[in-house]
Design an enzyme around this catalytic site. Structure first.
Site, PDB file in Angstrom:
ATOM      1  CB  SER A 114     -14.139   1.314  -5.407  1.00  0.00           C
ATOM      2  OG  SER A 114     -15.095   0.331  -4.874  1.00  0.00           O
ATOM      3  CE1 TYR A 120     -11.125  -0.279  -0.685  1.00  0.00           C
ATOM      4  CE2 TYR A 120     -13.442  -0.098  -1.424  1.00  0.00           C
ATOM      5  CZ  TYR A 120     -12.185  -0.501  -1.508  1.00  0.00           C
ATOM      6  OH  TYR A 120     -11.858  -0.682  -2.872  1.00  0.00           O
TER       7      TYR A 120
HETATM    8  P1  NAD Z   1      -4.407  -5.822  -4.002  1.00  0.00           P
HETATM    9  O1  NAD Z   1      -4.309  -5.919  -2.274  1.00  0.00           O
HETATM   10  O2  NAD Z   1      -3.727  -6.847  -4.558  1.00  0.00           O
HETATM   11  O3  NAD Z   1      -3.584  -4.438  -4.368  1.00  0.00           O
HETATM   12  C1  NAD Z   1      -3.458  -3.449  -3.453  1.00  0.00           C
HETATM   13  C2  NAD Z   1      -1.779  -2.991  -3.707  1.00  0.00           C
HETATM   14  O4  NAD Z   1      -1.468  -1.816  -2.934  1.00  0.00           O
HETATM   15  C3  NAD Z   1      -0.943  -4.080  -3.011  1.00  0.00           C
HETATM   16  O5  NAD Z   1       0.089  -4.273  -3.933  1.00  0.00           O
HETATM   17  C4  NAD Z   1      -0.360  -3.278  -1.959  1.00  0.00           C
HETATM   18  O6  NAD Z   1       0.898  -3.688  -1.595  1.00  0.00           O
HETATM   19  C5  NAD Z   1      -0.580  -1.868  -2.275  1.00  0.00           C
HETATM   20  N1  NAD Z   1      -0.372  -0.965  -1.083  1.00  0.00           N
HETATM   21  C6  NAD Z   1      -1.113  -1.237  -0.005  1.00  0.00           C
HETATM   22  N2  NAD Z   1      -0.687  -0.106   1.023  1.00  0.00           N
HETATM   23  C7  NAD Z   1       0.231   0.637   0.218  1.00  0.00           C
HETATM   24  C8  NAD Z   1       0.870   2.021   0.674  1.00  0.00           C
HETATM   25  N3  NAD Z   1       0.616   2.401   1.746  1.00  0.00           N
HETATM   26  N4  NAD Z   1       1.813   2.337  -0.402  1.00  0.00           N
HETATM   27  C9  NAD Z   1       2.096   1.763  -1.324  1.00  0.00           C
HETATM   28  N5  NAD Z   1       1.343   0.548  -1.802  1.00  0.00           N
HETATM   29  C10 NAD Z   1       0.451   0.256  -0.930  1.00  0.00           C
HETATM   30  O7  NAD Z   1      -5.920  -5.319  -4.310  1.00  0.00           O
HETATM   31  P2  NAD Z   1      -6.233  -4.740  -5.603  1.00  0.00           P
HETATM   32  O8  NAD Z   1      -7.858  -5.244  -5.622  1.00  0.00           O
HETATM   33  O9  NAD Z   1      -5.331  -5.318  -6.741  1.00  0.00           O
HETATM   34  O10 NAD Z   1      -6.344  -3.432  -5.108  1.00  0.00           O
HETATM   35  C11 NAD Z   1      -5.790  -2.299  -6.052  1.00  0.00           C
HETATM   36  C12 NAD Z   1      -7.006  -0.953  -6.006  1.00  0.00           C
HETATM   37  O11 NAD Z   1      -7.957  -1.718  -6.654  1.00  0.00           O
HETATM   38  C13 NAD Z   1      -7.107  -0.318  -4.691  1.00  0.00           C
HETATM   39  O12 NAD Z   1      -7.122   1.013  -4.544  1.00  0.00           O
HETATM   40  C14 NAD Z   1      -8.747  -1.160  -4.275  1.00  0.00           C
HETATM   41  O13 NAD Z   1      -9.598  -0.260  -3.576  1.00  0.00           O
HETATM   42  C15 NAD Z   1      -9.161  -0.877  -5.820  1.00  0.00           C
HETATM   43  N6  NAD Z   1     -10.304  -1.872  -6.115  1.00  0.00           N
HETATM   44  C16 NAD Z   1     -10.337  -3.279  -6.036  1.00  0.00           C
HETATM   45  C17 NAD Z   1     -11.469  -3.773  -6.240  1.00  0.00           C
HETATM   46  C18 NAD Z   1     -11.316  -5.380  -6.174  1.00  0.00           C
HETATM   47  O14 NAD Z   1     -12.470  -6.025  -6.465  1.00  0.00           O
HETATM   48  N7  NAD Z   1     -10.200  -6.321  -6.416  1.00  0.00           N
HETATM   49  C19 NAD Z   1     -12.625  -3.296  -6.287  1.00  0.00           C
HETATM   50  C20 NAD Z   1     -12.695  -2.094  -6.541  1.00  0.00           C
HETATM   51  C21 NAD Z   1     -11.564  -1.339  -6.349  1.00  0.00           C
END
Ligand code: NAD
Length: 270
Positions: free
Chosen positions: A155, A168
């Site tokens: 991130s 986080y």
């Molecule tokens: P999201 O909530 O749509 O996706 C997260 C996914 O991880 C979900 O499908 C959830 O079911 C799964 N998950 C959670 N805990 C889990 C576990 N213990 N075992 C297996 N799966 C698990 O959100 P996203 O934005 O798609 O996030 C994906 C990644 O991107 C994350 O690591 C998040 O920190 C990172 N991220 C997202 C953003 C953003 O702006 N959306 C920014 C920076 C980083």
């Protein structure tokens, strides 16, 4: 999504947390580039199964496997089932992540631990299994120049401090050093390890930051490029990092953030 160029033909790609958001988009993009997919989900079985059906219908190969990335036995089983299904694994996108936000005085130990366990320990467990499998697979049969590739989903908060989200930000700061240290450790095995650092991407994890006009306007002040990111923006970066086009790239973080990490407050201050 741009037209497929089959950059991941014959690759087996395992994506964690692939039932929504960024993971889902990465999985779709990798399948459209010819990869056989392992769609990991924790609890959202339906969208994972639907993705598998779409891939099979399009003539590809995919399987959905339930596993919690913070649980050692789940992660070992996830990789065992992957090898049983496809015979090998070539790309691991360690994407699963969660937020449990609170100011420090209100943050429970459980919410601290849960975020560290999923966002950081989950990276360790998945990468450890990936390295173990990559080391035992024949290089001769590998579809890529590398012996295997690991992409950690970090991130912008691997470098930008984030009040109210210290669990986080601490986990993502850890992911940065984890990625670099691991890349250094396994480069001689021919294994590439890189991180992707998304900025603000429109997914369920940050819904309150974009779902109202007011919240979106506030968010856009932090993004010099002037738009919120889409999961596909990250997916295209992941495909490139996983492909031979990025064969000489290891130990780095690719920021996909519309400039969010460029200190935008300094545009008209300082
Ligand atoms: P999201 O909530 O749509 O996706 C997260 C996914 O991880 C979900 O499908 C959830 O079911 C799964 N998950 C959670 N805990 C889990 C576990 N213990 N075992 C297996 N799966 C698990 O959100 P996203 O934005 O798609 O996030 C994906 C990644 O991107 C994350 O690591 C998040 O920190 C990172 N991220 C997202 C953003 C953003 O702006 N959306 C920014 C920076 C980083």
């Amino acid at each position: 999504m741009s037209a497929s160029t089959n950059r991941l033909a014959n690759h087996v790609a395992l994506i964690t947390g692939a039932s929504s958001g960024i993971g889902l988009a990465v999985a779709e993009a990798m399948a459209s580039e010819g990869a056989s997919l392992v769609v990991n989900y924790r609890s959202q079985e339906q969208p994972a199964k639907e993705l598998v059906e779409r891939v099979l219908k399009a003539g590809g190969h995919a399987v959905a496997i339930q596993a919690d990335v913070s649980q050692e036995e789940d992660v070992v089983r996830l990789f065992d089932e992957t090898i049983r299904t496809f015979g090998r694994v070539d790309v691991v996108v360690s994407n699963a992540g969660i937020q449990k936000d609170a100011a420090i005085a209100e943050m429970t130990l459980k919410d601290w631990n849960t975020v560290i366990e999923v966002n950081l320990t989950g990276q360790f467990l998945c990468a450890r299994e990936a390295v173990r499998r990559y080391r035992t697979q024949s290089r001769k049969d590998a579809p890529a120049r590398s012996a295997g590739c690991i992409i950690t989903m970090s991130s912008v908060h691997e470098i930008i401090p984030w009040a109210g989200h210290i669990n986080y930000a601490s986990a993502k700061g850890g992911v940065r050093m984890f990625t670099q240290s691991l890349a250094q450790e396994v480069a001689a095995d021919g294994i590439r390890v890189n991180a992707i650092a998304p900025g603000a991407i429109k997914t369920p994890i940050n819904r309150e930051a974009w779902e109202t006009e007011e919240a979106l306007t506030k968010l856009l002040r932090l993004i010099p490029y002037g738009r919120i990111g889409e999961p596909e923006d990250v997916a295209r970066a992941a495909v490139w990092l996983a492909s031979d086009e990025a064969d000489y790239v290891t130990g780095t973080t690719l920021f996909v953030d519309g400039g969010m990490s460029l200190y935008p407050e300094f545009r008209d201050n300082g």
